[in-house]
Scaffold this active site. Structure first.
Site, PDB file in Angstrom:
ATOM      1  N   ASP A  80      33.701  13.975  68.724  1.00  0.00           N
ATOM      2  CA  ASP A  80      33.866  12.996  69.805  1.00  0.00           C
ATOM      3  C   ASP A  80      34.609  11.731  69.390  1.00  0.00           C
ATOM      4  O   ASP A  80      34.661  11.359  68.221  1.00  0.00           O
ATOM      5  CB  ASP A  80      32.511  12.629  70.434  1.00  0.00           C
ATOM      6  CG  ASP A  80      31.511  12.087  69.404  1.00  0.00           C
ATOM      7  OD1 ASP A  80      31.505  12.566  68.253  1.00  0.00           O
ATOM      8  OD2 ASP A  80      30.740  11.179  69.756  1.00  0.00           O
ATOM      9  N   GLU A 138      28.393  12.702  68.667  1.00  0.00           N
ATOM     10  CA  GLU A 138      27.746  12.034  67.520  1.00  0.00           C
ATOM     11  C   GLU A 138      27.589  10.552  67.782  1.00  0.00           C
ATOM     12  O   GLU A 138      26.598   9.944  67.402  1.00  0.00           O
ATOM     13  CB  GLU A 138      28.563  12.253  66.240  1.00  0.00           C
ATOM     14  CG  GLU A 138      27.844  11.794  64.971  1.00  0.00           C
ATOM     15  CD  GLU A 138      27.784  10.287  64.813  1.00  0.00           C
ATOM     16  OE1 GLU A 138      26.737   9.776  64.362  1.00  0.00           O
ATOM     17  OE2 GLU A 138      28.763   9.606  65.138  1.00  0.00           O
ATOM     18  N   GLU A 139      28.584   9.959  68.440  1.00  0.00           N
ATOM     19  CA  GLU A 139      28.592   8.495  68.585  1.00  0.00           C
ATOM     20  C   GLU A 139      27.425   7.973  69.417  1.00  0.00           C
ATOM     21  O   GLU A 139      27.092   6.796  69.340  1.00  0.00           O
ATOM     22  CB  GLU A 139      29.919   8.016  69.186  1.00  0.00           C
ATOM     23  CG  GLU A 139      31.132   8.258  68.280  1.00  0.00           C
ATOM     24  CD  GLU A 139      31.145   7.395  67.019  1.00  0.00           C
ATOM     25  OE1 GLU A 139      30.212   6.598  66.835  1.00  0.00           O
ATOM     26  OE2 GLU A 139      32.075   7.551  66.216  1.00  0.00           O
ATOM     27  N   HIS A 364      35.540   2.199  64.087  1.00  0.00           N
ATOM     28  CA  HIS A 364      35.284   1.645  65.433  1.00  0.00           C
ATOM     29  C   HIS A 364      36.166   0.427  65.728  1.00  0.00           C
ATOM     30  O   HIS A 364      35.960  -0.240  66.731  1.00  0.00           O
ATOM     31  CB  HIS A 364      33.797   1.300  65.656  1.00  0.00           C
ATOM     32  CG  HIS A 364      32.888   2.500  65.601  1.00  0.00           C
ATOM     33  ND1 HIS A 364      31.663   2.537  66.245  1.00  0.00           N
ATOM     34  CD2 HIS A 364      33.026   3.712  65.013  1.00  0.00           C
ATOM     35  CE1 HIS A 364      31.095   3.716  66.019  1.00  0.00           C
ATOM     36  NE2 HIS A 364      31.908   4.448  65.268  1.00  0.00           N
TER      37      HIS A 364
HETATM   38 ZN   LIG Z   1      31.443   6.303  64.583  1.00  0.00          ZN
HETATM   39 ZN   LIG Z   2      31.579   8.883  62.747  1.00  0.00          ZN
END
Ligand SMILES: [Zn+2]
Ligand SMILES: [Zn+2]
Length: 394
Positions: A80, A138-139, A364
């Site tokens: 993702d 996952e995020e 990020h």
């Molecule tokens: Zn991340």
């Molecule tokens: Zn990651």
């Protein structure tokens, strides 16, 4: 120097890079990875693997059966992207406004597919099987639990789980394999402090939740400074404080919210207990009431010591012993932890930063990018680590 997979990883490098760039151009958010999952499933089917789609909504699982019986190793890659507007000026920049692969999961997916290809080529010698897990979401910490709910850890149950993260706090050419707790358990906590509102000029006629909340914020600092063993590790962060709407009014309630991080279950339980006691006790002492809610987000990533030794030794063959770090830990979190719970696992970091190329922005960040040399390193190490379970001589 090098493992038995050096030549293959280098030969696959252009393919890994090309696929990573394609995924980078087309980022998809948590549980929306349909294009990505389609590419993954097609590539795995092309190898002749038994492929399951829609596992944990958008996850993909493929089983590579060796010619001989043996253990099952789970190899995980997440897919993702993030709701971030990319600010890089590269020709593989995101084509979707407001979405970006700003954590490197595009690289993880392309590495995972390369590893499937490399191991598939050796299935005649293989003793056991490799379960490839391409995980969504996952995020938001929900992809691994969703796949587990759909049975990813059954039929067959893995004997070990491994995975990697490209890591921009380490230079490309280095790898980190740390034994024991490596990434933190994370809990979301919230506290609503309720009092009795009233006129700002008549505080004696109110029960002021602003003052109570302020004392709670200060008192919570003692969880890490006074309750946790100084040799242990924990974080109590207050990220949100909301209350009041007029300068001359005392509000009825104040909301606090934050994140709790810890490596060990006992520490996590201690933090939960102290956060509740402090919020409730301080509020009560000031005539207010506190309602605390703690929501688990992920477990800690706790690397199996023996497995970590083994993978660190393989990493030394990939990048040279002097480039293998054994001490990289973070209070960041990963839902890989769920795939390693009760199963010996190892989650390791592949250095991907290159300050000289301006590729050292943190994960990020809108300008996050990796040095793509990390991709072949990751593929060689992940393939060799998986092979150490199922191929007699790696
Ligand atoms: Zn991340
Ligand atoms: Zn990651």
């Amino acid at each position: 120097m090098g493992t038995g997979f050096r030549a293959e990883a280098l030969a696959l490098r252009p393919e890994i890079v090309e696929r990573r760039r394609d995924l980078h151009r087309h980022p998809e958010l948590a549980f929306e990875e349909t294009r990505t999952a389609g590419i993954v499933a097609a590539a795995l089917q092309e190898l002749g693997l038994e492929v399951q789609t829609g596992v944990g909504k958008t996850g993909v699982v493929a089983l590579l059966e060796g010619a001989h019986d043996g253990p099952t190793v789970l190899v995980r890659a997440d897919m993702d992207a993030l709701p971030i507007e990319e600010e890089n000026a590269v020709d593989y920049v995101s084509t979707t406004p407001g979405k970006m692969h700003a954590c490197g999961h595009d690289g993880h997916t392309s590495i995972g597919l390369a590893v499937a290809k490399m191991l598939n080529a050796r299935k005649d010698e293989m003793r056991g099987r490799v379960k490839f897990v391409f995980q969504p979401a996952e995020e938001i910490g929900q992809g691994a639990p969703a796949m587990i709910a759909d049975g990813v850890l059954q039929n067959p149950r893995p004997d070990a789980s491994i995975g990697l993260h490209l890591w921009n706090t380490l230079p490309v050419g280095t790898v980190a394999v740390t034994a024991g707790p490596t990434m933190s358990a994370a809990d979301d906590w919230q506290c609503v402090v309720s009092g009795q509102g009233g006129h700002g000029a008549s505080p004696h006629e109110t029960r002021d939740p602003v003052v109570a909340a302020a004392q709670i914020v200060i008192a919570l600092q003692t969880v890490t400074s006074r309750n946790i063993d100084p040799l242990d590790t924990a974080v109590v962060t207050i990220g949100v404080i909301h209350g009041g709407s007029a300068y001359n009014c005392i509000p009825t309630s104040v909301e606090l919210r934050g994140t709790l991080r810890s490596y060990r279950k006992e520490t996590q339980e201690l933090i939960h207990r102290r956060v509740r006691e402090i919020c409730e006790g301080v509020a009560a002492a000031l005539g207010c009431r506190a309602e605390v809610t703690i929501t688990p987000i992920t477990l800690a990533v706790d690397n199996d010591p023996d497995l970590s030794e083994r993978i660190a030794a393989i990493a030394a063959e990939v990048v040279g012993a002097e480039n293998v770090r054994r001490d990289v830990r973070t209070m960041g979190s990963e839902d890989m932890a769920y795939l390693m719970d009760d199963i010996p696992g190892c989650y390791f970091f592949i250095g991907s930063a290159n300050a000289g190329k301006g590729m050292d922005y943190p994960h990020h960040n809108p300008r996050f990018d990796i040095d793509e040399d990390a991709l072949a390193i990751g593929a060689e190490l992940l393939a060799s680590a998986a092979a150490s379970f199922v191929l007699p001589e790696g």
